[in-house]
Structure formats: structure tokens, C-alpha cells
Write an enzyme that holds these catalytic residues in place. Structure first.
Site, PDB file in Angstrom:
ATOM      1  N   THR A  93      -3.798 -41.800 -58.915  1.00 44.77           N
ATOM      2  CA  THR A  93      -4.614 -40.591 -58.800  1.00 44.77           C
ATOM      3  C   THR A  93      -5.980 -40.741 -59.463  1.00 44.77           C
ATOM      4  O   THR A  93      -6.152 -41.556 -60.377  1.00 44.77           O
ATOM      5  CB  THR A  93      -3.841 -39.428 -59.468  1.00 44.77           C
ATOM      6  OG1 THR A  93      -4.723 -38.335 -59.670  1.00 44.77           O
ATOM      7  CG2 THR A  93      -3.268 -39.807 -60.822  1.00 44.77           C
ATOM      8  N   TRP A 152      -7.240 -35.141 -54.253  1.00 40.17           N
ATOM      9  CA  TRP A 152      -7.410 -33.891 -53.493  1.00 40.17           C
ATOM     10  C   TRP A 152      -6.686 -33.937 -52.150  1.00 40.17           C
ATOM     11  O   TRP A 152      -7.251 -33.578 -51.114  1.00 40.17           O
ATOM     12  CB  TRP A 152      -8.900 -33.625 -53.273  1.00 40.17           C
ATOM     13  CG  TRP A 152      -9.687 -33.264 -54.490  1.00 40.17           C
ATOM     14  CD1 TRP A 152      -9.403 -33.620 -55.780  1.00 40.17           C
ATOM     15  CD2 TRP A 152     -10.888 -32.484 -54.546  1.00 40.17           C
ATOM     16  NE1 TRP A 152     -10.357 -33.113 -56.628  1.00 40.17           N
ATOM     17  CE2 TRP A 152     -11.284 -32.414 -55.899  1.00 40.17           C
ATOM     18  CE3 TRP A 152     -11.678 -31.857 -53.595  1.00 40.17           C
ATOM     19  CZ2 TRP A 152     -12.415 -31.729 -56.310  1.00 40.17           C
ATOM     20  CZ3 TRP A 152     -12.818 -31.184 -54.005  1.00 40.17           C
ATOM     21  CH2 TRP A 152     -13.184 -31.116 -55.343  1.00 40.17           C
ATOM     22  N   LYS A 181       0.570 -41.157 -65.051  1.00 40.71           N
ATOM     23  CA  LYS A 181       0.263 -41.964 -63.862  1.00 40.71           C
ATOM     24  C   LYS A 181      -0.393 -43.292 -64.273  1.00 40.71           C
ATOM     25  O   LYS A 181      -0.114 -44.334 -63.674  1.00 40.71           O
ATOM     26  CB  LYS A 181      -0.653 -41.182 -62.910  1.00 40.71           C
ATOM     27  CG  LYS A 181      -0.009 -39.956 -62.275  1.00 40.71           C
ATOM     28  CD  LYS A 181       1.157 -40.281 -61.345  1.00 40.71           C
ATOM     29  CE  LYS A 181       0.736 -40.932 -60.054  1.00 40.71           C
ATOM     30  NZ  LYS A 181       1.891 -41.128 -59.131  1.00 40.71           N
ATOM     31  N   GLY A 198       8.577 -35.355 -49.751  1.00 40.06           N
ATOM     32  CA  GLY A 198       7.422 -34.678 -50.345  1.00 40.06           C
ATOM     33  C   GLY A 198       6.289 -34.531 -49.331  1.00 40.06           C
ATOM     34  O   GLY A 198       6.436 -34.870 -48.158  1.00 40.06           O
ATOM     35  N   MET A 199       5.164 -34.019 -49.818  1.00 42.72           N
ATOM     36  CA  MET A 199       4.040 -33.731 -48.917  1.00 42.72           C
ATOM     37  C   MET A 199       3.535 -35.009 -48.235  1.00 42.72           C
ATOM     38  O   MET A 199       3.438 -35.069 -47.010  1.00 42.72           O
ATOM     39  CB  MET A 199       2.907 -33.061 -49.710  1.00 42.72           C
ATOM     40  CG  MET A 199       1.743 -32.638 -48.847  1.00 42.72           C
ATOM     41  SD  MET A 199       0.581 -31.603 -49.742  1.00 42.72           S
ATOM     42  CE  MET A 199      -0.271 -32.829 -50.741  1.00 42.72           C
ATOM     43  N   THR A 244       4.633 -34.232 -60.000  1.00 43.82           N
ATOM     44  CA  THR A 244       3.253 -33.930 -59.568  1.00 43.82           C
ATOM     45  C   THR A 244       2.728 -32.575 -60.057  1.00 43.82           C
ATOM     46  O   THR A 244       1.644 -32.170 -59.639  1.00 43.82           O
ATOM     47  CB  THR A 244       3.159 -33.964 -58.023  1.00 43.82           C
ATOM     48  OG1 THR A 244       4.134 -33.061 -57.488  1.00 43.82           O
ATOM     49  CG2 THR A 244       3.397 -35.355 -57.487  1.00 43.82           C
ATOM     50  N   TYR A 257      -0.430 -35.539 -67.166  1.00 42.58           N
ATOM     51  CA  TYR A 257      -0.136 -36.076 -65.833  1.00 42.58           C
ATOM     52  C   TYR A 257      -0.919 -37.383 -65.635  1.00 42.58           C
ATOM     53  O   TYR A 257      -0.338 -38.398 -65.216  1.00 42.58           O
ATOM     54  CB  TYR A 257      -0.526 -35.041 -64.774  1.00 42.58           C
ATOM     55  CG  TYR A 257      -0.494 -35.554 -63.355  1.00 42.58           C
ATOM     56  CD1 TYR A 257       0.707 -35.810 -62.701  1.00 42.58           C
ATOM     57  CD2 TYR A 257      -1.686 -35.785 -62.655  1.00 42.58           C
ATOM     58  CE1 TYR A 257       0.727 -36.272 -61.396  1.00 42.58           C
ATOM     59  CE2 TYR A 257      -1.669 -36.250 -61.348  1.00 42.58           C
ATOM     60  CZ  TYR A 257      -0.466 -36.499 -60.725  1.00 42.58           C
ATOM     61  OH  TYR A 257      -0.448 -36.969 -59.430  1.00 42.58           O
TER      62      TYR A 257
HETATM   63  N1  LIG Z   1      -1.365 -34.096 -54.057  1.00 41.89           N
HETATM   64  C1  LIG Z   1      -2.468 -34.646 -54.567  1.00 41.89           C
HETATM   65  O1  LIG Z   1      -3.562 -34.043 -54.576  1.00 41.89           O
HETATM   66  C2  LIG Z   1      -2.429 -36.052 -55.103  1.00 41.89           C
HETATM   67  C3  LIG Z   1      -3.611 -36.562 -55.616  1.00 41.89           C
HETATM   68  C4  LIG Z   1      -3.599 -37.839 -56.101  1.00 41.89           C
HETATM   69  C5  LIG Z   1      -2.434 -38.586 -56.088  1.00 41.89           C
HETATM   70  N2  LIG Z   1      -1.280 -38.073 -55.622  1.00 41.89           N
HETATM   71  C6  LIG Z   1      -0.073 -38.911 -55.656  1.00 41.89           C
HETATM   72  O2  LIG Z   1       0.479 -39.029 -54.356  1.00 41.89           O
HETATM   73  C7  LIG Z   1       1.895 -39.262 -54.454  1.00 41.89           C
HETATM   74  C8  LIG Z   1       2.639 -38.301 -53.539  1.00 41.89           C
HETATM   75  O3  LIG Z   1       2.416 -36.978 -53.992  1.00 41.89           O
HETATM   76  P1  LIG Z   1       2.683 -35.673 -53.099  1.00 41.89           P
HETATM   77  O4  LIG Z   1       1.404 -34.943 -53.057  1.00 41.89           O
HETATM   78  O5  LIG Z   1       3.390 -36.039 -51.842  1.00 41.89           O
HETATM   79  O6  LIG Z   1       3.663 -34.897 -54.097  1.00 41.89           O
HETATM   80  P2  LIG Z   1       5.030 -34.119 -53.825  1.00 41.89           P
HETATM   81  O7  LIG Z   1       4.931 -33.310 -52.578  1.00 41.89           O
HETATM   82  O8  LIG Z   1       5.338 -33.416 -55.112  1.00 41.89           O
HETATM   83  O9  LIG Z   1       6.062 -35.287 -53.559  1.00 41.89           O
HETATM   84  C9  LIG Z   1       6.717 -35.975 -54.584  1.00 41.89           C
HETATM   85  C10 LIG Z   1       8.149 -36.191 -54.138  1.00 41.89           C
HETATM   86  O10 LIG Z   1       8.830 -36.911 -55.169  1.00 41.89           O
HETATM   87  C11 LIG Z   1      10.063 -36.264 -55.400  1.00 41.89           C
HETATM   88  N3  LIG Z   1      10.556 -36.547 -56.745  1.00 41.89           N
HETATM   89  C12 LIG Z   1      10.231 -35.963 -57.902  1.00 41.89           C
HETATM   90  N4  LIG Z   1      10.944 -36.500 -58.918  1.00 41.89           N
HETATM   91  C13 LIG Z   1      11.754 -37.450 -58.363  1.00 41.89           C
HETATM   92  C14 LIG Z   1      12.738 -38.314 -58.869  1.00 41.89           C
HETATM   93  N5  LIG Z   1      13.068 -38.331 -60.169  1.00 41.89           N
HETATM   94  N6  LIG Z   1      13.373 -39.154 -58.017  1.00 41.89           N
HETATM   95  C15 LIG Z   1      13.090 -39.134 -56.694  1.00 41.89           C
HETATM   96  N7  LIG Z   1      12.169 -38.320 -56.142  1.00 41.89           N
HETATM   97  C16 LIG Z   1      11.503 -37.485 -56.969  1.00 41.89           C
HETATM   98  C17 LIG Z   1       9.776 -34.785 -55.200  1.00 41.89           C
HETATM   99  O11 LIG Z   1      10.962 -34.061 -55.032  1.00 41.89           O
HETATM  100  P3  LIG Z   1      10.999 -32.509 -55.507  1.00 41.89           P
HETATM  101  O12 LIG Z   1       9.987 -31.806 -54.647  1.00 41.89           O
HETATM  102  O13 LIG Z   1      12.416 -32.105 -55.230  1.00 41.89           O
HETATM  103  O14 LIG Z   1      10.624 -32.505 -56.948  1.00 41.89           O
HETATM  104  C18 LIG Z   1       8.909 -34.857 -53.946  1.00 41.89           C
HETATM  105  O15 LIG Z   1       9.691 -34.910 -52.775  1.00 41.89           O
HETATM  106  C19 LIG Z   1       2.235 -39.106 -55.948  1.00 41.89           C
HETATM  107  O16 LIG Z   1       2.290 -40.383 -56.536  1.00 41.89           O
HETATM  108  C20 LIG Z   1       1.046 -38.350 -56.516  1.00 41.89           C
HETATM  109  O17 LIG Z   1       0.858 -38.629 -57.886  1.00 41.89           O
HETATM  110  C21 LIG Z   1      -1.246 -36.811 -55.117  1.00 41.89           C
END
Ligand SMILES: NC(=O)c1ccc[n+]([C@@H]2O[C@H](COP(=O)([O-])OP(=O)(O)OC[C@H]3O[C@@H](n4cnc5c(N)ncnc54)[C@H](OP(=O)(O)O)[C@@H]3O)[C@@H](O)[C@H]2O)c1
Length: 287
Positions: free
Chosen positions: A109, A158, A137, A20-21, A70, A133
Site C-alpha cells: 500500500t 485508493w 503492511k 475480498g474486494m 484492511t 496499518y
Molecule cells: N482497498 C484499498 O484502497 C487498498 C489500498 C492499497 C492496498 N490495498 C491492499 O490490497 C489487498 C486487498 O485488499 P482489499 O481491498 O481487497 O481488502 P478486503 O476487501 O478487506 O479483502 C481482504 C480479504 O482478506 C480476508 N482476510 C482477512 N483476514 C484473513 C485471514 N486471517 N485469513 C484469510 N483471509 C483473511 C478478508 O476476509 P473478511 O472480509 O472476512 O475479513 C477479505 O476477504 C490488501 O493487501 C490491501 O492491503 C488495498
């Protein structure tokens, strides 16, 4: 559990959601710091499959969980899946880690808060999520705490990075359409690069820090101000207009105040958290 490389024993670190990101930057940062890092993600690894999680916990010293559902708006219609991935699976990870004596770092988050507080949120402030969401969380936070494992919970907000769709990349894509762009000016937070999160997490990993922490860039800006900054730095001439959240229709409500007080985590980090402008400018230069 360590693997011997020459005379040096490297701690084995599992990154769940490693494609993921955030996960992608985190895997790179852990490898650069000398950890024996392993990335797990869909389709081979599913965090809702207890056997998959057990195998990972058994073969690692530490588990960092970036795997999550997410899609904030999607969670309104796929609440059951969001809760399975973001809450129940995290509880199961915590229980296995408790049984096997392993340390877990998990991400949450700003969306666990309702955003009505008139100051930056501290770790001790009461959560009150306003969308599915956020509720999923918060469920993960509560089940992890109840599991009894040794854990570090890092709330983010963010975030943007090179390996996923995010507010910055979506805004630039929309600008390319040439249409006027309306952006909310009453949501305030701190744009935070995933590279900053990855560096900070490597330090927490080295210390096996425990507890709940807020992590974001220094300083605050509105979504509208952030968009203006992006377009100015990229030299894009866009018809950009401000609006209020109540005028902007989206399936999920968003908190207005996403400001974090990061003094607790700052005390554990070697360097001061950089201002949001620095990280965003660097990201835009690399696009
Ligand atoms: N982005 C933001 O602004 C933000 C803000 C606050 C907190 N966060 C937190 O930061 C963390 C990382 O988020 P991110 O931004 O990196 O999101 P992301 O890019 O959506 O990464 C999440 C990863 O988890 C994978 N995933 C989803 N369902 C799964 C499952 N059942 N088993 C195994 N892997 C699974 C996704 O795969 P697929 O892509 O194939 O679904 C993706 O590779 C999360 O906990 C998120 O809640 C993010």
C-alpha cells in the site's frame, strides 16, 4: 504443478483473500485468462494458520495474496491482529514458498510512506509509515523480502470495486443521508479500480515478474475532487465542503501525498494505464 484439461496444462493459481474486494475480481480475471484458479478465504482458510498456508503452497504453482487486515482505523486498536495477518503470516507464506520453489505475488500500500515527499513516490523511496496499518503492511514487505522466495510485490492505493466497501460506495451512502458532507482536499492520489489491478496482475502472473512495483490509474486528484466527480456524474445534489486533514478527526493518520510513479510497472504492461476518470466513470455507470 499443473492440472491437465484436455491437452492443455493449466497453471494452478491460488488467490488468498479471494472473497475480498480485490480478490473477487482477481479470481474472475485469472479464470478468464485460462488459469486453474482457486480461491481461499475466511472462515475455511486462515492465513495465520501455517498448515492452511502449507497446503495451499504445496498444491499451487503460484500464490497471489489478497488476504489482509484492511481496517485502517481499526488497526490502531487491533495492532497485534493487523501485524499477525499483514506481517507475520506473509513472512511465513514467503518461507514456505521459498522452501517449495513457488512464486508469490503480494499486495502492499501507499500507506508504507509518510506522504511528505513533493513528487510521486517511486519504488526505491524510503518507507516511513505513519499508522499501525502502514507499519503492519511494511512488516509484511520486509518479511517477504527476507524469506528468499521468488516474489512480486505490488503496492496499490485508493482502490475501489464492486465487491467491497470503499471510498466511492461509502461517499454515495453518506450523500443519501442528505446531510452536508465534508471531505479532505489535501490528500492526493489516484482512484484505481480493482478490475484494472486484476488485469495488470494477470500480466505479471504470466511473466512471473519479480520485484517491487507501484500500480495505480494514471493522473492524480484530491479526495475532495474525486467526490465532486462522483456526485457530478451521478447527478447528486450534495452540500459538499472541503476541509484539511488536520481538521478531520480519525483514529489513524493518512499520508497527504499518495501519488505513485508507475513507470516501472508500465514497462511490463501491454496497454497504457488508463486515466482515473475513465475507470471511475465506468464503475459509476455499472452501479
Ligand atoms: N482497498 C484499498 O484502497 C487498498 C489500498 C492499497 C492496498 N490495498 C491492499 O490490497 C489487498 C486487498 O485488499 P482489499 O481491498 O481487497 O481488502 P478486503 O476487501 O478487506 O479483502 C481482504 C480479504 O482478506 C480476508 N482476510 C482477512 N483476514 C484473513 C485471514 N486471517 N485469513 C484469510 N483471509 C483473511 C478478508 O476476509 P473478511 O472480509 O472476512 O475479513 C477479505 O476477504 C490488501 O493487501 C490491501 O492491503 C488495498
Amino acid at each position: 504443478m499443473t492440472r491437465e484439461v484436455g491437452h492443455v496444462r493449466k497453471p494452478v493459481v491460488a488467490v488468498l483473500g479471494g472473497k475480498g474486494m480485490l480478490g473477487t475480481d482477481l479470481v474472475a480475471a485469472c479464470a478468464a485468462r485460462g488459469f486453474d484458479v482457486h480461491s481461499y478465504d475466511l472462515p475455511e482458510f486462515n492465513i495465520t494458520d501455517t498448515e492452511h498456508v502449507r497446503n495451499v503452497v504445496e498444491t499451487s504453482d503460484a500464490v497471489i495474496n489478497c488476504a489482509a487486515y484492511t481496517d485502517v482505523d481499526g488497526a490502531e486498536t487491533h495492532a497485534e491482529l493487523a501485524h499477525r495477518v499483514n506481517a507475520q503470516a506473509v513472512g511465513c507464506l514467503g518461507e514456505l514458498a521459498a522452501r517449495l520453489g513457488k512464486w508469490v505475488l503480494h499486495f502492499s500500500t501507499d500507506f508504507v510512506f509518510d506522504g511528505t515527499l513533493e513528487r510521486p513516490y517511486q519504488e526505491t523511496d524510503s518507507p516511513n509509515p505513519i499508522n499501525e496499518y502502514g507499519r503492519s503492511k511494511l512488516g509484511g514487505e520486509e518479511l517477504l523480502a527476507r524469506s528468499g522466495c521468488s516474489y512480486c510485490l505490488v503496492r496499490l492505493e485508493w482502490t475501489y470495486g464492486a465487491y467491497g466497501s470503499n471510498f466511492v460506495t461509502k461517499t454515495i451512502e453518506r450523500a443519501k443521508t442528505g446531510l452536508p458532507l465534508v471531505v479532505v482536499e489535501d490528500q492526493i492520489g489516484s482512484p484505481t479500480p480493482t478490475t484494472l489491478v486484476a488485469q495488470a496482475v494477470c500480466e505479471l502472473l504470466g511473466q512471473r515478474a519479480q520485484g517491487t512495483f507501484h500500480l495505480a490509474s494514471a493522473g492524480y486528484v484530491s479526495r475532495f475532487g474525486m467526490t465532486q466527480f462522483v456526485f457530478e456524474r451521478l447527478g447528486l445534489d450534495v452540500d459538499l465542503r472541503p476541509c484539511c486533514s488536520r481538521e478531520y478527526s480519525a483514529p489513524a493518520d493518512r499520508p497527504l501525498n499518495s501519488r505513485f510513479d508507475c513507470s516501472k510497472i508500465q514497462a511490463l504492461l501491454k496497454a497504457p494505464l488508463e486515466p482515473w476518470q475513465q475507470g471511475l466513470e465506468r464503475f459509476l455507470r455499472q452501479l
